[in-house]
Design a protein around this motif. Structure first.
Motif, PDB file in Angstrom:
ATOM      1  N   THR A 100      23.744  46.942  27.383  1.00 36.13           N
ATOM      2  CA  THR A 100      23.340  47.587  28.642  1.00 36.13           C
ATOM      3  C   THR A 100      23.363  46.541  29.765  1.00 36.13           C
ATOM      4  N   PRO A 123      24.061  53.628  25.994  1.00 38.40           N
ATOM      5  CA  PRO A 123      22.918  52.727  26.189  1.00 38.40           C
ATOM      6  C   PRO A 123      21.842  52.925  25.122  1.00 38.40           C
ATOM      7  N   ASN A 124      21.971  54.004  24.361  1.00 38.06           N
ATOM      8  CA  ASN A 124      20.986  54.246  23.305  1.00 38.06           C
ATOM      9  C   ASN A 124      21.664  55.047  22.189  1.00 38.06           C
ATOM     10  N   HIS A 156      10.215  45.105  25.074  1.00 45.84           N
ATOM     11  CA  HIS A 156       9.769  43.758  24.694  1.00 45.84           C
ATOM     12  C   HIS A 156       9.986  42.733  25.826  1.00 45.84           C
ATOM     13  N   LYS A 159      13.670  41.347  26.971  1.00 44.91           N
ATOM     14  CA  LYS A 159      14.759  42.179  27.518  1.00 44.91           C
ATOM     15  C   LYS A 159      15.202  41.667  28.882  1.00 44.91           C
ATOM     16  N   ASP A 161      17.725  43.148  31.135  1.00 48.95           N
ATOM     17  CA  ASP A 161      18.030  44.093  32.219  1.00 48.95           C
ATOM     18  C   ASP A 161      16.869  45.059  32.477  1.00 48.95           C
ATOM     19  N   SER A 164      16.076  49.866  32.037  1.00 47.02           N
ATOM     20  CA  SER A 164      16.903  49.898  30.828  1.00 47.02           C
ATOM     21  C   SER A 164      18.116  50.813  31.032  1.00 47.02           C
ATOM     22  N   GLY A 165      19.131  50.576  30.196  1.00 47.07           N
ATOM     23  CA  GLY A 165      20.316  51.440  30.262  1.00 47.07           C
ATOM     24  C   GLY A 165      19.956  52.887  29.988  1.00 47.07           C
ATOM     25  N   THR A 166      19.018  53.083  29.068  1.00 43.20           N
ATOM     26  CA  THR A 166      18.594  54.456  28.728  1.00 43.20           C
ATOM     27  C   THR A 166      17.920  55.127  29.928  1.00 43.20           C
ATOM     28  N   ILE A 213       9.564  47.997  21.109  1.00 49.81           N
ATOM     29  CA  ILE A 213      10.990  48.161  20.755  1.00 49.81           C
ATOM     30  C   ILE A 213      11.718  48.964  21.827  1.00 49.81           C
TER      31      ILE A 213
END
Ligand code: NDP
Ligand SMILES: O=C(O)C1=N[C@H](C(=O)O)C[C@H](O)C1
Length: 268
Positions: A100, A123-124, A156, A159, A161, A164-166, A213
């Protein structure tokens, strides 16, 4: 038997991917790939990763490794994923990308390769998030501008980015449901003395803490009531097993651009 090469095998996800392939009776761990020149190159994989049972050496050369692989899975960093995907296109090797944090230009660079090889980017890779994505579009369409929509994600402390990509993909699903352009309604930087919510915007909040996570919530707030749709990943194996399922599916596809919704039959 699908022969799978795992790029960036030292990473949090790289290790989970090796484990998932190693345990899957339909797959073979064809090549665990290290950073070029890594001092573990040539070591038996089980020497550095005792949970992996396949008797194979760690390698650092994708060109050579591609001879024994049907597909590559890459979860690394955007710049490295773009370079890896270009190499895969030259080698005729299908690639599953879970990384991502791509810029628009980086995504475009990968997209141009899809006339040569099948490329699956998501992304997920979890089933749950992809089901959630398909729900969000419908909820946004039904509620329309009546709802204030916020997307909240927690990950966490390591990370890189944010969001998040999601979370970004969730925003895109919401925008599609609303019939709006995502980049025109996304609010990433609400801060300061004049930060009142803009009507019709979709706000993003990112929490970085401990070893979470991955948790994602879409909040739809109406006058006097709220809907929250939440997904919580409890184990990175959920992403790894999704990526392995995607890799097994991708080897049978013609060159093109795919995502996890294609694998799960969730495309509307
Ligand atoms: N799609 C999904 O379902 C999921 C996606 N992700 C995404 O996957 C990505 C990786 O996450 P995670 O595993 O936690 O990250 P890590 O930081 O644990 O791992 C990154 C890996 O990339 C390797 N790497 C980075 N740059 C290079 C380079 N130039 N050349 C070779 N190797 C390189 C690192 O190698 P080295 O050890 O040598 O530094 C390491 O193995 C992130 O973008 C994350 O958001 C994560 C979980 C699920
Ligand atoms: O970096 C992670 O860990 C994760 N990244 C992905 C993202 O950016 O959406 C997916 C998952 O939530 C874990």
């Amino acid at each position: 038997m699908t022969r799978i090469a795992i790029n960036a095998c030292t990473g949090r996800m790289g290790q989970q991917l090796m484990y998932a392939v190693d345990r899957d009776s339909h797959c073979e761990l064809a090549a665990p790939l290290l950073r070029k020149g890594h001092n573990w190159t040539g070591d038996p994989v089980s020497q550095q990763f005792p949970d992996i049972k396949t008797n194979i050496a760690l390698v650092d050369d994708l060109s050579k490794a591609s001879e024994s692989a049907d597909v590559l899975i890459d979860f690394s960093l955007p710049e490295h994923s773009v370079e890896t995907a270009k190499l895969c296109a030259n080698l005729g090797l299908p690639v599953v990308i879970g990384t991502t944090g791509f810029s628009y230009q980086q995504k475009q660079a990968i997209e141009t390769l899809t006339d040569k090889i099948p490329v699956l980017m998501a992304p997920n890779m979890s089933i749950g998030v992809n089901v959630m994505l398909s729900l969000l579009e419908g909820v946004a369409r039904t509620l329309g501008d009546d709802a204030d929509i916020e997307i909240i994600e927690s990950h966490h402390r390591y990370k890189k980015d944010a969001p998040s990509g999601t979370a970004l993909r969730m925003g895109e699903s919401v925008a599609k449901g609303l019939g709006k352009v995502f980049s025109e309604i996304a609010a990433f930087d609400r801060c300061g003395k004049d930060a009142v919510r803009e009507k019709g915007s979709v706000g993003f909040s990112a929490i970085r803490a401990g070893n979470i996570i991955g948790e994602h919530t879409a909040l739809f707030a109406l006058a006097g009531e709220e809907i929250e749709i939440t997904h919580k990943a409890r184990d990175r194996q959920t992403f790894a097993q999704g990526a392995v399922r995607a890799a097994r599916w991708l080897v049978d596809q013609p060159p093109g651009s795919y995502d996890m919704m294609d694998v799960l039959g969730l495309k509307q």
